[in-house]
Structures are given as structure tokens and as C-alpha cells.
Design a protein around this motif. Structure first.
Motif, PDB file in Angstrom:
ATOM      1  N   LEU A 160       5.276  13.985  -5.835  1.00  0.00           N
ATOM      2  CA  LEU A 160       6.420  14.740  -6.364  1.00  0.00           C
ATOM      3  C   LEU A 160       7.724  13.978  -6.169  1.00  0.00           C
ATOM      4  O   LEU A 160       8.603  14.025  -7.030  1.00  0.00           O
ATOM      5  CB  LEU A 160       6.498  16.126  -5.709  1.00  0.00           C
ATOM      6  CG  LEU A 160       5.336  17.072  -6.028  1.00  0.00           C
ATOM      7  CD1 LEU A 160       5.503  18.384  -5.275  1.00  0.00           C
ATOM      8  CD2 LEU A 160       5.212  17.327  -7.528  1.00  0.00           C
ATOM      9  N   SER A 161       7.853  13.281  -5.046  1.00  0.00           N
ATOM     10  CA  SER A 161       9.139  12.626  -4.806  1.00  0.00           C
ATOM     11  C   SER A 161       9.341  11.380  -5.679  1.00  0.00           C
ATOM     12  O   SER A 161      10.440  10.854  -5.758  1.00  0.00           O
ATOM     13  CB  SER A 161       9.357  12.334  -3.317  1.00  0.00           C
ATOM     14  OG  SER A 161       8.245  11.691  -2.802  1.00  0.00           O
ATOM     15  N   GLU A 162       8.267  10.970  -6.394  1.00  0.00           N
ATOM     16  CA  GLU A 162       8.435   9.898  -7.398  1.00  0.00           C
ATOM     17  C   GLU A 162       9.314  10.364  -8.550  1.00  0.00           C
ATOM     18  O   GLU A 162       9.832   9.556  -9.317  1.00  0.00           O
ATOM     19  CB  GLU A 162       7.066   9.558  -8.032  1.00  0.00           C
ATOM     20  CG  GLU A 162       6.147   8.746  -7.162  1.00  0.00           C
ATOM     21  CD  GLU A 162       4.716   8.719  -7.724  1.00  0.00           C
ATOM     22  OE1 GLU A 162       4.445   9.364  -8.769  1.00  0.00           O
ATOM     23  OE2 GLU A 162       3.877   8.057  -7.092  1.00  0.00           O
ATOM     24  N   PRO A 178      12.516  12.444 -10.192  1.00  0.00           N
ATOM     25  CA  PRO A 178      13.850  12.953  -9.835  1.00  0.00           C
ATOM     26  C   PRO A 178      14.033  14.460 -10.078  1.00  0.00           C
ATOM     27  O   PRO A 178      15.036  15.027  -9.651  1.00  0.00           O
ATOM     28  CB  PRO A 178      14.805  12.132 -10.705  1.00  0.00           C
ATOM     29  CG  PRO A 178      13.976  11.574 -11.805  1.00  0.00           C
ATOM     30  CD  PRO A 178      12.581  11.438 -11.269  1.00  0.00           C
ATOM     31  N   LEU A 179      13.053  15.099 -10.739  1.00  0.00           N
ATOM     32  CA  LEU A 179      13.151  16.553 -10.943  1.00  0.00           C
ATOM     33  C   LEU A 179      12.896  17.314  -9.636  1.00  0.00           C
ATOM     34  O   LEU A 179      13.181  18.500  -9.529  1.00  0.00           O
ATOM     35  CB  LEU A 179      12.134  17.006 -11.996  1.00  0.00           C
ATOM     36  CG  LEU A 179      12.426  16.532 -13.417  1.00  0.00           C
ATOM     37  CD1 LEU A 179      11.219  16.773 -14.307  1.00  0.00           C
ATOM     38  CD2 LEU A 179      13.655  17.233 -13.979  1.00  0.00           C
ATOM     39  N   PHE A 180      12.346  16.600  -8.649  1.00  0.00           N
ATOM     40  CA  PHE A 180      12.036  17.239  -7.370  1.00  0.00           C
ATOM     41  C   PHE A 180      12.767  16.537  -6.239  1.00  0.00           C
ATOM     42  O   PHE A 180      12.996  15.334  -6.293  1.00  0.00           O
ATOM     43  CB  PHE A 180      10.532  17.146  -7.074  1.00  0.00           C
ATOM     44  CG  PHE A 180       9.661  17.738  -8.134  1.00  0.00           C
ATOM     45  CD1 PHE A 180       9.495  19.117  -8.207  1.00  0.00           C
ATOM     46  CD2 PHE A 180       9.009  16.935  -9.065  1.00  0.00           C
ATOM     47  CE1 PHE A 180       8.693  19.674  -9.185  1.00  0.00           C
ATOM     48  CE2 PHE A 180       8.216  17.489 -10.048  1.00  0.00           C
ATOM     49  CZ  PHE A 180       8.052  18.858 -10.116  1.00  0.00           C
ATOM     50  N   ARG A 181      13.083  17.332  -5.214  1.00  0.00           N
ATOM     51  CA  ARG A 181      13.586  16.748  -3.973  1.00  0.00           C
ATOM     52  C   ARG A 181      12.686  17.243  -2.843  1.00  0.00           C
ATOM     53  O   ARG A 181      12.494  18.445  -2.687  1.00  0.00           O
ATOM     54  CB  ARG A 181      15.038  17.174  -3.731  1.00  0.00           C
ATOM     55  CG  ARG A 181      15.760  16.350  -2.659  1.00  0.00           C
ATOM     56  CD  ARG A 181      17.243  16.670  -2.657  1.00  0.00           C
ATOM     57  NE  ARG A 181      17.496  18.096  -2.388  1.00  0.00           N
ATOM     58  CZ  ARG A 181      17.303  18.675  -1.213  1.00  0.00           C
ATOM     59  NH1 ARG A 181      16.878  17.987  -0.180  1.00  0.00           N
ATOM     60  NH2 ARG A 181      17.554  19.961  -1.061  1.00  0.00           N
ATOM     61  N   VAL A 182      12.107  16.310  -2.145  1.00  0.00           N
ATOM     62  CA  VAL A 182      11.202  16.663  -1.046  1.00  0.00           C
ATOM     63  C   VAL A 182      11.722  16.000   0.221  1.00  0.00           C
ATOM     64  O   VAL A 182      12.044  14.815   0.209  1.00  0.00           O
ATOM     65  CB  VAL A 182       9.761  16.152  -1.337  1.00  0.00           C
ATOM     66  CG1 VAL A 182       8.823  16.527  -0.205  1.00  0.00           C
ATOM     67  CG2 VAL A 182       9.251  16.697  -2.654  1.00  0.00           C
ATOM     68  N   ASP A 183      11.846  16.754   1.282  1.00  0.00           N
ATOM     69  CA  ASP A 183      12.227  16.173   2.574  1.00  0.00           C
ATOM     70  C   ASP A 183      10.930  15.727   3.247  1.00  0.00           C
ATOM     71  O   ASP A 183      10.245  16.512   3.895  1.00  0.00           O
ATOM     72  CB  ASP A 183      12.969  17.226   3.410  1.00  0.00           C
ATOM     73  CG  ASP A 183      13.354  16.685   4.777  1.00  0.00           C
ATOM     74  OD1 ASP A 183      13.060  15.506   5.058  1.00  0.00           O
ATOM     75  OD2 ASP A 183      13.944  17.449   5.561  1.00  0.00           O
ATOM     76  N   ARG A 184      10.582  14.439   3.052  1.00  0.00           N
ATOM     77  CA  ARG A 184       9.260  13.988   3.500  1.00  0.00           C
ATOM     78  C   ARG A 184       9.121  13.981   5.015  1.00  0.00           C
ATOM     79  O   ARG A 184       8.012  14.000   5.526  1.00  0.00           O
ATOM     80  CB  ARG A 184       8.928  12.633   2.898  1.00  0.00           C
ATOM     81  CG  ARG A 184       8.430  12.794   1.470  1.00  0.00           C
ATOM     82  CD  ARG A 184       8.885  11.676   0.612  1.00  0.00           C
ATOM     83  NE  ARG A 184       7.852  10.654   0.486  1.00  0.00           N
ATOM     84  CZ  ARG A 184       8.106   9.434   0.063  1.00  0.00           C
ATOM     85  NH1 ARG A 184       9.337   9.093  -0.240  1.00  0.00           N
ATOM     86  NH2 ARG A 184       7.137   8.565  -0.050  1.00  0.00           N
ATOM     87  N   GLU A 185      10.242  13.927   5.715  1.00  0.00           N
ATOM     88  CA  GLU A 185      10.191  13.985   7.196  1.00  0.00           C
ATOM     89  C   GLU A 185       9.564  15.295   7.691  1.00  0.00           C
ATOM     90  O   GLU A 185       8.970  15.333   8.768  1.00  0.00           O
ATOM     91  CB  GLU A 185      11.609  13.911   7.775  1.00  0.00           C
ATOM     92  CG  GLU A 185      12.300  12.599   7.513  1.00  0.00           C
ATOM     93  CD  GLU A 185      12.316  11.733   8.752  1.00  0.00           C
ATOM     94  OE1 GLU A 185      12.748  12.234   9.804  1.00  0.00           O
ATOM     95  OE2 GLU A 185      11.868  10.575   8.650  1.00  0.00           O
ATOM     96  N   THR A 186       9.739  16.352   6.907  1.00  0.00           N
ATOM     97  CA  THR A 186       9.198  17.647   7.350  1.00  0.00           C
ATOM     98  C   THR A 186       7.720  17.806   6.960  1.00  0.00           C
ATOM     99  O   THR A 186       7.087  18.768   7.376  1.00  0.00           O
ATOM    100  CB  THR A 186       9.975  18.849   6.768  1.00  0.00           C
ATOM    101  OG1 THR A 186       9.781  18.871   5.358  1.00  0.00           O
ATOM    102  CG2 THR A 186      11.449  18.781   7.106  1.00  0.00           C
ATOM    103  N   VAL A 187       7.203  16.906   6.145  1.00  0.00           N
ATOM    104  CA  VAL A 187       5.801  17.039   5.725  1.00  0.00           C
ATOM    105  C   VAL A 187       4.909  16.430   6.806  1.00  0.00           C
ATOM    106  O   VAL A 187       4.457  15.299   6.713  1.00  0.00           O
ATOM    107  CB  VAL A 187       5.554  16.394   4.336  1.00  0.00           C
ATOM    108  CG1 VAL A 187       4.118  16.672   3.882  1.00  0.00           C
ATOM    109  CG2 VAL A 187       6.527  16.948   3.310  1.00  0.00           C
TER     110      VAL A 187
END
Ligand SMILES: *Cc1c(COP(=O)(O)O)cnc(C)c1O
Length: 344
Positions: free
Chosen positions: A267-269, A271-280
């Protein structure tokens, strides 16, 4: 149409081994303390948490609220992180069942700062409700399945204990935390006086959560469970699935965590999505839409067979579990990108 259900790990269905164990379970009347399968599950659960005794409850909510009832008296104050499940998602039960007042402390990714906690615990004064209980949560649901280390758990529990408060750990997904850290769940539960975990989430049992603590605490909790209507009879039928869950479903949680990271990466590839990958860190992915309305988006995805939850006007939550495979994750991500692209 094949459904890929990422709303929650509670949608998992029992395994064939669980069905088998349920069919064969030796049972008795558990209100009389005569169900051997319930007794076995409660003992297993207590051992896994490093506590003396366990109490099988119908749900995580019941286990948490019975714990609060058992630790507090009416008019006491309970301290929680501001988005704690016990405060946020349990239908006002703190007020309804225990008559206690919540005091909320702002957290970072679900974790309180020990200094903020210390400041929130007020000294004895006729104007203040007596602070009686600290509730912690691991993994933290609203923060996206974030993990609290044994070290931070210990520091926070020490702050509470030094001031005379008891500590309850809402460990609905404590096994996810332990698998992420590569530690024994006992290390996470040790600083708490009581802990509860769910059998019915990633561990895939159909029903049940277990509250664990000292023998004396569980004896009093058993009475409170009766008060809320949670005294069950031949509950060995459900406990049997719980035993299988503890024996066979814990180690495989690592696979769910890998799937969550894959989903976050895919999803973070875009730009329609913003994912905080640190929390995953475990099996939950929080994802913000940079365009469009989350509630409308969820409806569009459902029409394409991908079920997710909106947890805010621009935020969705995705939870991985045993009933979604790697290929499902890839397919869901592709559909999510396509549908998000339609919000021009
Ligand atoms: C799911 C959950 C609960 C409650 O469990 P139910 O069985 O749905 O009542 C409690 N705490 C946390 C952190 C949870 O994620």
C-alpha cells in the motif's frame, strides 16, 4: 465471489482440530467447578501467563470488566491510555458495572510516558477520587497493534505500584506481542497483577478469553463473573477449542505479522495511501487515505469482496489472520489501489 475479510482477526473460524476437540470434550457443570476441560484450560492459561489461576470468560470485554470490578470500588479512579480498548470500545462498562471514573493519559503509539503517568496519579485528598488501578494494553489495538516491551511495562507498573495502585494488563493480543519480541508472554505479564488474553482473535477459537491472576484475585473475580451472567455450565465444549488454540495456534502468528508487513509495503508504494510502517509490528495495518472518504471507500471495497473497517473519516484498519493467505493479501492490495484511484 471470494471474500477476503480483513476487518478483524475475530472473523477466524475454528480449525478442524478444534471442532474435533469440541465434539469429544469431557464436560461438567462449571458453576459447580466440575468441568474438567474448563479447569484444564484455566490452568494452562495461568501457566502461560505466569499467574496462579485463570478464569474463562465469554469475551475479552467481560474478562477486562470483571478485572476492573475485582480491583476497584465505586468512586475509584482508573488510569488508562486515552485510546485504551477498556475505555474506548467497551460500551461504557467502566461506569455501568464498576461505577469508576476513568482518567486518561495521552500516549505515543499507545504507550504512556512514565512521567505523564506519575503526574496523573494524584495524592490522597478529599476532593479527588482515590486512584486504584492502572490499565495497560499490549498489543495496543487503536494504535495499530503496537507492542509494549517488558521493560516499559515494568517501569509503568512500578510507578503505579509505588503509589498503591494495582495493574491490569489488557493482553487481548499478548501472544502477538510475545511473538514479535521473541519473548515469553510471562515476561510481559509479570509486572501486572492481572492479565487477560483472547482465544477468539488470532488464535482462532470460536469463543473465550481468560483472565489470570493470583488465586485469591481469581476467586473474587469468579464471583464478579457470576454477577455479570458469565457463570457457564458445560463450557468445556468451548474450552476444548481454547486448549487447541493455545497448543497449536501461537507460533503461526508470525505468518500474520509477515502478511501485515507485506500489505503495508504494497500500500505504501501508492501515494493514495499513507501508512505509518513503524507501527506495523504485529497483525494490524492502519492506513490513511490521502483522497476520498473512508466510509464510502469501505463500501466500494466490500462490493469487490474485500472487507475492511473504517476507524475514522480518512482511516481504515486491516487485520491479518490465519484465514487470509499471502495471495489474498496481494489481491486485496491490488483491489484497494484500484478503488482508491477512483476518488479523483
Ligand atoms: C478485542 C479486544 C478486547 C475485547 O475482546 P472482545 O472479545 O471483543 O470483547 C479487549 N481489548 C483489546 C485490546 C482488544 O483488541
Amino acid at each position: 465471489m471470494r471474500i477476503i475479510d480483513l476487518r478483524s482477526d475475530t472473523v477466524t473460524v475454528p480449525t478442524p482440530a478444534m471442532r474435533e476437540a469440541m465434539a469429544r470434550a469431557e464436560v461438567g457443570d462449571d458453576v459447580y467447578g466440575e468441568d474438567p476441560t474448563v479447569i484444564r484450560l484455566e490452568e494452562m492459561a495461568a501457566a502461560r501467563m505466569g499467574k496462579e489461576a485463570g478464569l474463562l470468560c465469554v469475551s475479552g470485554t467481560m474478562a477486562n470488566q470483571v478485572a476492573v470490578m475485582t480491583h476497584t470500588r465505586r468512586g475509584d479512579e482508573v488510569i488508562l491510555e486515552e485510546e485504551a480498548h477498556i475505555y474506548y470500545y467497551e460500551a461504557g462498562a467502566l461506569a455501568v458495572l464498576s461505577g469508576v471514573q476513568p482518567r486518561l493519559v495521552k500516549g505515543q503509539r499507545g504507550m504512556m510516558d512514565p512521567d505523564d503517568l506519575a503526574r496523573a496519579i494524584r495524592p490522597s485528598n478529599i476532593h479527588y477520587p482515590p486512584p486504584r488501578l492502572l490499565c495497560l494494553e499490549n498489543t495496543h489495538n487503536r494504535a495499530g497493534g503496537t507492542v509494549m516491551t517488558p521493560a516499559l511495562t515494568r517501569v509503568l507498573a512500578d510507578v503505579a505500584h509505588e503509589r498503591g495502585l494495582a495493574v491490569h494488563l489488557d493482553g487481548a493480543r499478548i501472544f502477538n506481542a510475545a511473538v514479535h519480541l521473541g519473548c515469553d508472554p510471562r515476561e510481559l505479564a509479570a509486572p501486572a497483577d492481572s492479565v487477560m488474553f483472547c482465544l477468539s482473535k488470532g488464535l482462532a477459537a470460536p469463543v473465550g478469553s481468560v483472565l489470570c491472576g493470583s488465586r485469591e484475585f481469581i476467586e473474587r473475580a469468579r464471583r464478579n463473573r457470576k454477577i455479570v451472567g458469565g457463570g457457564m455450565r458445560q463450557a468445556g465444549v468451548i474450552a476444548a477449542a481454547g486448549v487447541v488454540a493455545l497448543e497449536t495456534m501461537v507460533d503461526r502468528l508470525a505468518e500474520d505479522h509477515a502478511h501485515a508487513r507485506l500489505l503495508a509495503d504494497l500500500l505504501s508504494e501508492d501515494p493514495l495511501f499513507r501508512v505509518d510502517r513503524e507501527t506495523v509490528q504485529t497483525n494490524i495495518v492502519l492506513c490513511w487515505l490521502t483522497r476520498g472518504d473512508a466510509f464510502a471507500y469501505v463500501r466500494r471495497l466490500a462490493a469487490r469482496g474485500v472487507k475492511v473497517n473504517a476507524t475514522g473519516p480518512d482511516r481504515i484498519r486491516l487485520v491479518t489472520h490465519k484465514d487470509v493467505a499471502r495471495a489474498d493479501i496481494e489481491e486485496a492490495a491490488a483491489i484497494m489501489k484500484e478503488e482508491a484511484g477512483r476518488f479523483a
